[in-house]
Design an enzyme around this catalytic site. Structure first.
Site, short mmCIF file in Angstrom:
data_model
loop_
_atom_site.label_atom_id
_atom_site.label_comp_id
_atom_site.label_asym_id
_atom_site.label_seq_id
_atom_site.Cartn_x
_atom_site.Cartn_y
_atom_site.Cartn_z
N CYS A 1 0.80 -1.22 0.00
CA CYS A 1 0.00 0.00 0.00
C CYS A 1 0.84 1.28 0.00
O CYS A 1 0.29 2.37 -0.10
CB CYS A 1 -0.95 0.01 1.19
SG CYS A 1 -2.04 -1.43 1.22
N HIS B 1 -2.05 8.13 6.36
CA HIS B 1 -2.39 6.87 5.68
C HIS B 1 -3.81 6.47 6.05
O HIS B 1 -4.59 6.10 5.19
CB HIS B 1 -1.38 5.78 6.07
CG HIS B 1 -1.56 4.51 5.31
ND1 HIS B 1 -1.47 4.44 3.94
CD2 HIS B 1 -1.81 3.24 5.74
CE1 HIS B 1 -1.67 3.19 3.55
NE2 HIS B 1 -1.88 2.44 4.62
N GLU C 1 -0.59 4.75 13.74
CA GLU C 1 -0.26 6.00 13.08
C GLU C 1 -0.52 7.19 13.99
O GLU C 1 0.25 8.16 14.01
CB GLU C 1 -1.04 6.16 11.78
CG GLU C 1 -0.60 7.38 10.99
CD GLU C 1 -1.18 7.48 9.60
OE1 GLU C 1 -0.70 8.31 8.81
OE2 GLU C 1 -2.14 6.72 9.29
N LYS D 1 -9.00 8.59 2.70
CA LYS D 1 -9.56 7.27 2.45
C LYS D 1 -11.01 7.16 2.96
O LYS D 1 -11.74 6.26 2.55
CB LYS D 1 -8.70 6.19 3.08
CG LYS D 1 -7.35 5.99 2.38
CD LYS D 1 -6.58 4.84 2.99
CE LYS D 1 -5.26 4.61 2.28
NZ LYS D 1 -4.26 5.66 2.58
N HIS E 1 -9.59 2.75 -0.18
CA HIS E 1 -8.15 2.48 -0.22
C HIS E 1 -7.78 2.00 -1.62
O HIS E 1 -8.17 0.92 -2.04
CB HIS E 1 -7.82 1.42 0.82
CG HIS E 1 -6.36 1.26 1.10
ND1 HIS E 1 -5.37 1.74 0.28
CD2 HIS E 1 -5.72 0.66 2.14
CE1 HIS E 1 -4.19 1.44 0.78
NE2 HIS E 1 -4.38 0.79 1.92
N PHE F 1 1.56 -3.47 3.87
CA PHE F 1 1.84 -4.80 4.41
C PHE F 1 3.34 -5.08 4.28
O PHE F 1 4.00 -4.62 3.35
CB PHE F 1 1.06 -5.86 3.64
CG PHE F 1 -0.39 -6.01 4.06
CD1 PHE F 1 -0.94 -5.20 5.02
CD2 PHE F 1 -1.19 -6.98 3.48
CE1 PHE F 1 -2.27 -5.35 5.42
CE2 PHE F 1 -2.51 -7.15 3.85
CZ PHE F 1 -3.06 -6.33 4.82
#
Length: 419
Positions: free
Chosen positions: A169, A309, A320, A343, A348, A407
């Site tokens: 991502c 993110h 985060e 998002k 996403h 990931f």
């Protein structure tokens, strides 16, 4: 305040400014950068039921806004393009057109994707079970994850590096950051850089559902993506692409190019902790943010806002928020700068996420407006970070930080400075 050479950042030491002269977007929020920014400012989720996913565990997503591929390709060309490649190539064409007369000599292509031609692979598997004759002759070049980057280079005759990055991502942000490094190093004078993915397919959605990454709010798709909210339960899959044309500032000035701003800093690192879960304390993520700011010759106090993110997954958003608090702990007043996650609106986009969010962060800094985080009502994150929600927030002109995490613990942070 820009610190310059005395700050010791790599970009400051090298003294090479890298500017953004073109933008191209194909996204759920719109098919131009301006449309996408306006839609994100409205702060309303674009998640809807997806007919092709009916019967699956998560039949919702944020599909691409309608666009006409035949405005970009002939029918014959389209038959040889994976859907991901068609979306990405169209966005790249828009970015190059927006930038104007970028010299092909010394121009590179830097592309990020998390899934590549996964939908083509899924179709090929189904086709092969029906008989070998169902596998098309152009299967291999359609399937290659590097296909879109190659097609961009072929279309424009770019003979610089043509590279495809997969950092899950974080892929789109990684591609833009590595293009920045290449221009600073003198490898290229310009680059088309961005990311893309189109993963709203039954197999992909089944796989993400099995790992517990997707929201289960299938009966209320418009409320499913809720970054940092106490009731979040996973992300909503989106699809799309975004590209920037980056140029060495002196070359852009010499040709009279319009400049949106600069990509002024970049850093990447790895949690080295777990294949799908972020490091819970956010310490490595915070280090990545600080490194990106140092690379830009900036301090945390210089940041005007952060495009987080912010996936709407429980562990990611917690980590985060802690990382943001840590990075900005010494900021005057002890609060983070305004933070948003787009998002909540777009879902996403996986490999396209970091690239689209870099575009939105740059336009936010340029227009001095931070978009609201959709669907946020309450939660402990609001005690850790200054989360923008409910309505856009006006901010002074200042650099923006854009975060992307993937990931495998892949972290990539970009600093965008308005012109």
């Amino acid at each position: 305040m820009r610190r310059g050479q005395e700050a010791g950042g790599a970009g400051a030491r090298e003294g090479t400014r890298v500017v953004v002269t073109g933008l191209g977007v194909k996204s759920p929020a719109g098919n131009t950068a301006g449309e996408a920014f306006t839609t994100v400012l409205a702060g309303k989720s674009l998640a809807v039921p997806i007919p092709g996913l009916a019967g699956g565990p998560v039949p919702i997503g944020c599909p691409l806004a309608p666009f006409e591929p035949l405005d970009y390709f002939t029918g014959r060309e389209l038959r040889t393009l994976d859907r991901t490649a068609a979306i990405g190539l169209a966005a790249a064409i828009d970015a190059v057109t927006d930038a104007g007369d970028v010299p092909a000599e010394g121009c590179g292509v830097y592309l990020g994707t998390g899934g590549g031609g996964f939908s083509t692979l899924e179709n090929l598997i189904v086709g092969h079970t029906l008989g070998r004759e169902k596998v098309p002759v152009h299967a291999v070049p359609t399937l290659m994850s590097s296909s879109t980057a190659a097609r961009i280079a072929i279309r424009y005759g770019y003979r610089g590096p043509c590279l495809t990055f997969n950092t899950a991502c974080a892929s789109g942000a990684t591609a833009i950051g590595e293009a920045l490094r290449a221009i600073r190093a003198g490898t290229v004078g310009a680059a088309v850089a961005g990311g893309l993915d189109a993963l709203l397919s039954p197999l992909v959605m089944e796989a993400f559902a099995k790992v517990g990454a997707l929201s289960a709010r299938v009966d209320a798709p418009g409320e499913a993506s809720r970054p940092f909210d106490a009731e979040r339960d996973g992300f909503v899959m989106g699809e799309g692409a975004a590209f920037m044309v980056l140029e060495r500032a002196d070359l852009a000035e010499a040709r009279g190019a319009r400049v949106y701003g600069e990509v002024s800093g970049y850093a990447a690192n790895c949690d080295a902790s777990h294949i799908v879960a972020p490091l819970r304390d956010g310490s490595v993520t915070a280090a990545c943010m600080r490194a990106a700011l140092a690379d830009a010759g900036l301090t945390p106090a210089d940041v005007g806002h952060v495009n987080a993110h912010g996936t709407s997954t429980p562990h990611n958003d917690d980590a985060e928020a802690l990382a943001l608090r840590d990075c900005f702990a010494d900021r005057p007043g002890g609060r983070t700068p305004p933070v948003t996650s787009t998002k909540g609106v777009t879902g996403h986009l996986v490999g396209g996420a970091g690239a689209l969010e870099a575009v939105i962060a740059l336009l936010s800094a340029r227009e001095c407006l931070v978009p609201p985080t959709a669907n946020f009502t309450s939660g402990p994150a609001a005690d850790l970070i200054d989360l923008v929600h409910g309505a856009p927030r006006a901010v002074p002109p200042a650099p923006a930080l854009s975060n992307s995490f993937g990931f495998g613990g892949s972290n990539a942070c970009l600093v965008l400075t308005p012109a």
